[in-house]
Design an enzyme around this catalytic site. Structure first.
Site, PDB file in Angstrom:
ATOM      1  N   ARG A 228       0.850  -1.192   0.000  1.00 29.78           N
ATOM      2  CA  ARG A 228       0.000   0.000   0.000  1.00 29.78           C
ATOM      3  C   ARG A 228       0.888   1.244   0.000  1.00 29.78           C
ATOM      4  O   ARG A 228       1.933   1.278   0.665  1.00 29.78           O
ATOM      5  CB  ARG A 228      -0.904   0.038   1.239  1.00 29.78           C
ATOM      6  N   HIS A 276      -1.465  -0.132  -9.998  1.00 24.63           N
ATOM      7  CA  HIS A 276      -2.115  -1.073  -9.067  1.00 24.63           C
ATOM      8  C   HIS A 276      -2.659  -2.281  -9.848  1.00 24.63           C
ATOM      9  O   HIS A 276      -3.820  -2.677  -9.679  1.00 24.63           O
ATOM     10  CB  HIS A 276      -3.252  -0.384  -8.294  1.00 24.63           C
TER      11      HIS A 276
HETATM   12  N1  LIG Z   1      -1.014  -4.364  -5.715  1.00 18.25           N
HETATM   13  C1  LIG Z   1      -1.999  -5.244  -5.727  1.00 18.25           C
HETATM   14  O1  LIG Z   1      -2.673  -5.462  -6.747  1.00 18.25           O
HETATM   15  C2  LIG Z   1      -2.301  -6.006  -4.469  1.00 18.25           C
HETATM   16  C3  LIG Z   1      -3.017  -7.224  -4.543  1.00 18.25           C
HETATM   17  C4  LIG Z   1      -3.211  -7.944  -3.364  1.00 18.25           C
HETATM   18  C5  LIG Z   1      -2.730  -7.448  -2.158  1.00 18.25           C
HETATM   19  N2  LIG Z   1      -2.068  -6.260  -2.108  1.00 18.25           N
HETATM   20  C6  LIG Z   1      -1.552  -5.717  -0.835  1.00 18.25           C
HETATM   21  O2  LIG Z   1      -0.594  -6.630  -0.333  1.00 18.25           O
HETATM   22  C7  LIG Z   1      -0.798  -6.794   1.063  1.00 18.25           C
HETATM   23  C8  LIG Z   1      -0.251  -8.136   1.496  1.00 18.25           C
HETATM   24  O3  LIG Z   1      -1.025  -9.188   0.937  1.00 18.25           O
HETATM   25  P1  LIG Z   1      -0.842 -10.685   1.496  1.00 18.25           P
HETATM   26  O4  LIG Z   1      -1.891 -11.488   0.829  1.00 18.25           O
HETATM   27  O5  LIG Z   1       0.564 -11.105   1.413  1.00 18.25           O
HETATM   28  O6  LIG Z   1      -1.283 -10.416   3.025  1.00 18.25           O
HETATM   29  P2  LIG Z   1      -0.974 -11.253   4.326  1.00 18.25           P
HETATM   30  O7  LIG Z   1      -0.901 -12.697   4.014  1.00 18.25           O
HETATM   31  O8  LIG Z   1      -1.964 -10.759   5.331  1.00 18.25           O
HETATM   32  O9  LIG Z   1       0.512 -10.756   4.744  1.00 18.25           O
HETATM   33  C9  LIG Z   1       0.778  -9.494   5.320  1.00 18.25           C
HETATM   34  C10 LIG Z   1       2.157  -9.573   5.983  1.00 18.25           C
HETATM   35  O10 LIG Z   1       2.484  -8.288   6.515  1.00 18.25           O
HETATM   36  C11 LIG Z   1       2.992  -8.471   7.841  1.00 18.25           C
HETATM   37  N3  LIG Z   1       2.769  -7.277   8.656  1.00 18.25           N
HETATM   38  C12 LIG Z   1       1.621  -6.596   8.875  1.00 18.25           C
HETATM   39  N4  LIG Z   1       1.848  -5.546   9.679  1.00 18.25           N
HETATM   40  C13 LIG Z   1       3.177  -5.564   9.980  1.00 18.25           C
HETATM   41  C14 LIG Z   1       4.019  -4.759  10.756  1.00 18.25           C
HETATM   42  N5  LIG Z   1       3.561  -3.700  11.429  1.00 18.25           N
HETATM   43  N6  LIG Z   1       5.341  -5.063  10.829  1.00 18.25           N
HETATM   44  C15 LIG Z   1       5.845  -6.137  10.162  1.00 18.25           C
HETATM   45  N7  LIG Z   1       5.085  -6.965   9.384  1.00 18.25           N
HETATM   46  C16 LIG Z   1       3.774  -6.673   9.310  1.00 18.25           C
HETATM   47  C17 LIG Z   1       2.195  -9.643   8.374  1.00 18.25           C
HETATM   48  O11 LIG Z   1       2.881 -10.181   9.507  1.00 18.25           O
HETATM   49  P3  LIG Z   1       2.317 -11.480  10.275  1.00 18.25           P
HETATM   50  O12 LIG Z   1       2.383 -12.587   9.268  1.00 18.25           O
HETATM   51  O13 LIG Z   1       3.258 -11.678  11.388  1.00 18.25           O
HETATM   52  O14 LIG Z   1       0.910 -11.109  10.659  1.00 18.25           O
HETATM   53  C18 LIG Z   1       2.189 -10.556   7.148  1.00 18.25           C
HETATM   54  O15 LIG Z   1       3.378 -11.312   7.109  1.00 18.25           O
HETATM   55  C19 LIG Z   1      -2.317  -6.635   1.233  1.00 18.25           C
HETATM   56  O16 LIG Z   1      -2.661  -6.242   2.558  1.00 18.25           O
HETATM   57  C20 LIG Z   1      -2.633  -5.546   0.232  1.00 18.25           C
HETATM   58  O17 LIG Z   1      -2.452  -4.290   0.862  1.00 18.25           O
HETATM   59  C21 LIG Z   1      -1.844  -5.530  -3.242  1.00 18.25           C
END
Ligand SMILES: NC(=O)c1ccc[n+]([C@@H]2O[C@H](COP(=O)([O-])OP(=O)(O)OC[C@H]3O[C@@H](n4cnc5c(N)ncnc54)[C@H](OP(=O)(O)O)[C@@H]3O)[C@@H](O)[C@H]2O)c1
Length: 310
Positions: A228, A276
């Site tokens: 993000r 995006h």
């Molecule tokens: N550009 C695009 O088209 C697109 C598409 C899909 C998603 N996204 C973005 O990508 C993000 C991640 O997706 P995902 O599916 O990989 O999500 P996810 O499985 O929920 O992974 C998020 C990761 O971020 C870590 N995290 C959250 N807050 C943190 C902090 N304060 N300090 C350190 N680590 C932190 C979490 O740690 P823990 O594992 O320890 O909880 C987890 O490892 C989404 O939330 C979204 O914003 C973008």
């Protein structure tokens, strides 16, 4: 007993037909109206509406991000009710990981510079591109966030011989990456050839990538963000690129979106931006419905849900 399923998603016909199929036998209430009498919500229901609807037992978001549900009050309210929250992370991990892999390999091979020359002055920058191309084997990648997307990316990068370091909230042993806490980041940034962020937007990640952290990276390192835009101090990023210390930045997300045409990020040196689009693919909406359908089957059977938060 039939479940009442609320949804506000509006998808093309192929996915809508599939939605009818996966919800057969249940009562589907489409159009995003009142939630109160529904047990299940699929799409993007407002957390306040969910909190005001005691019948809701499960919310399935059609996004990977769940920032509106990541406030402590909302999380506590959901937990007190035993309400399940699931996301669509599984649907987005493959395209997002492929998108990052494309940028990491593309930049290492000098593809943006070659394509700029083709569309620009049609010069033949052979020597410059050959001289600056880098092999990935032996390089270090620091992953900010180690969830669904970053773990899939790690599976793609490990066979290339890259060293992987990952920051997440919960420390857990991992076969591919050395998992570290945020407090240890300072030790690893100077080793990073690539800094890859898949951090979600939440109170702790705001401006996570700041001037100090960008300044601590190995000179010439590349920064990538598909999480993000709010997680980056964009002014500091522009300054790091302008100084030449940061080799390049690749952004799929910015703050704001769409990025206004006059925004300085567009013209920052070696800054590459996609709109995006990292998570998108032709059958995305059908996959979202299939994923919901599989979780619905599990919910009815009392089985463990996929992509459950918390
Ligand atoms: N550009 C695009 O088209 C697109 C598409 C899909 C998603 N996204 C973005 O990508 C993000 C991640 O997706 P995902 O599916 O990989 O999500 P996810 O499985 O929920 O992974 C998020 C990761 O971020 C870590 N995290 C959250 N807050 C943190 C902090 N304060 N300090 C350190 N680590 C932190 C979490 O740690 P823990 O594992 O320890 O909880 C987890 O490892 C989404 O939330 C979204 O914003 C973008």
């Amino acid at each position: 007993m039939k479940l009442r399923i609320w949804t506000d998603v509006s998808y093309p016909e192929a996915a809508t037909g599939l939605r009818r199929e996966v919800t057969r036998g249940q009562e589907l209430i489409a159009g995003g109206g009142a939630l109160d009498a529904c047990e299940v919500a699929f799409g993007q229901p407002r957390p306040e509406a969910v909190m005001d609807s005691p019948a809701v037992r499960w919310v399935h978001l059609d996004s990977a991000g769940y920032e509106r549900y990541d406030a402590s009050g909302v999380r506590a309210g959901l937990a007190a009710r035993g309400l399940a929250l699931t996301t669509s992370s599984s649907v987005y991990r493959e395209p997002c990981a492929e998108h990052l892999l494309a940028m990491i390999t593309g930049l290492a091979r000098g593809l943006p510079a070659a394509l700029d020359a083709q569309r620009g002055d049609r010069s033949w920058p052979m020597h410059e591109i050959r001289r600056t191309a880098r092999l990935l084997a032996g390089q270090t990648v620091v992953l900010l966030g180690y969830g669904a997307i970053a773990r899939r990316l790690a599976e793609m990068l490990a066979p290339l011989g890259m060293t992987l370091v990952a920051v997440r909230r919960r420390r857990q042993e991992d076969a591919l990456a050395r998992v570290i806490a945020e407090s240890e980041l300072g030790e690893y940034l100077p080793l990073a050839d690539h800094l890859v962020s898949t951090l979600p937007a939440n109170a702790e990640t705001r401006r996570f990538v700041n001037a100090a952290r960008l300044g601590a990276l190995k000179p010439g390192a590349v920064f990538y963000n598909i999480g993000r835009g709010s997680t980056v101090d964009q002014e500091a990023l522009i300054a790091a690129l302008a100084s030449g210390r940061l080799g390049a930045a690749y952004l799929d997300v910015t703050d704001p979106e769409p990025l206004p045409p006059g925004h300085p990020l567009w013209a920052a040196p070696n800054c590459y931006i996609t709109p995006h689009s990292a998570g998108g693919y032709a059958t995305e909406k059908e996959e979202l419905v299939r994923h919901f359908g599989e979780n619905l089957r599990r919910f009815v059977a009392g089985a463990e849900l996929i992509d459950r938060v918390g």
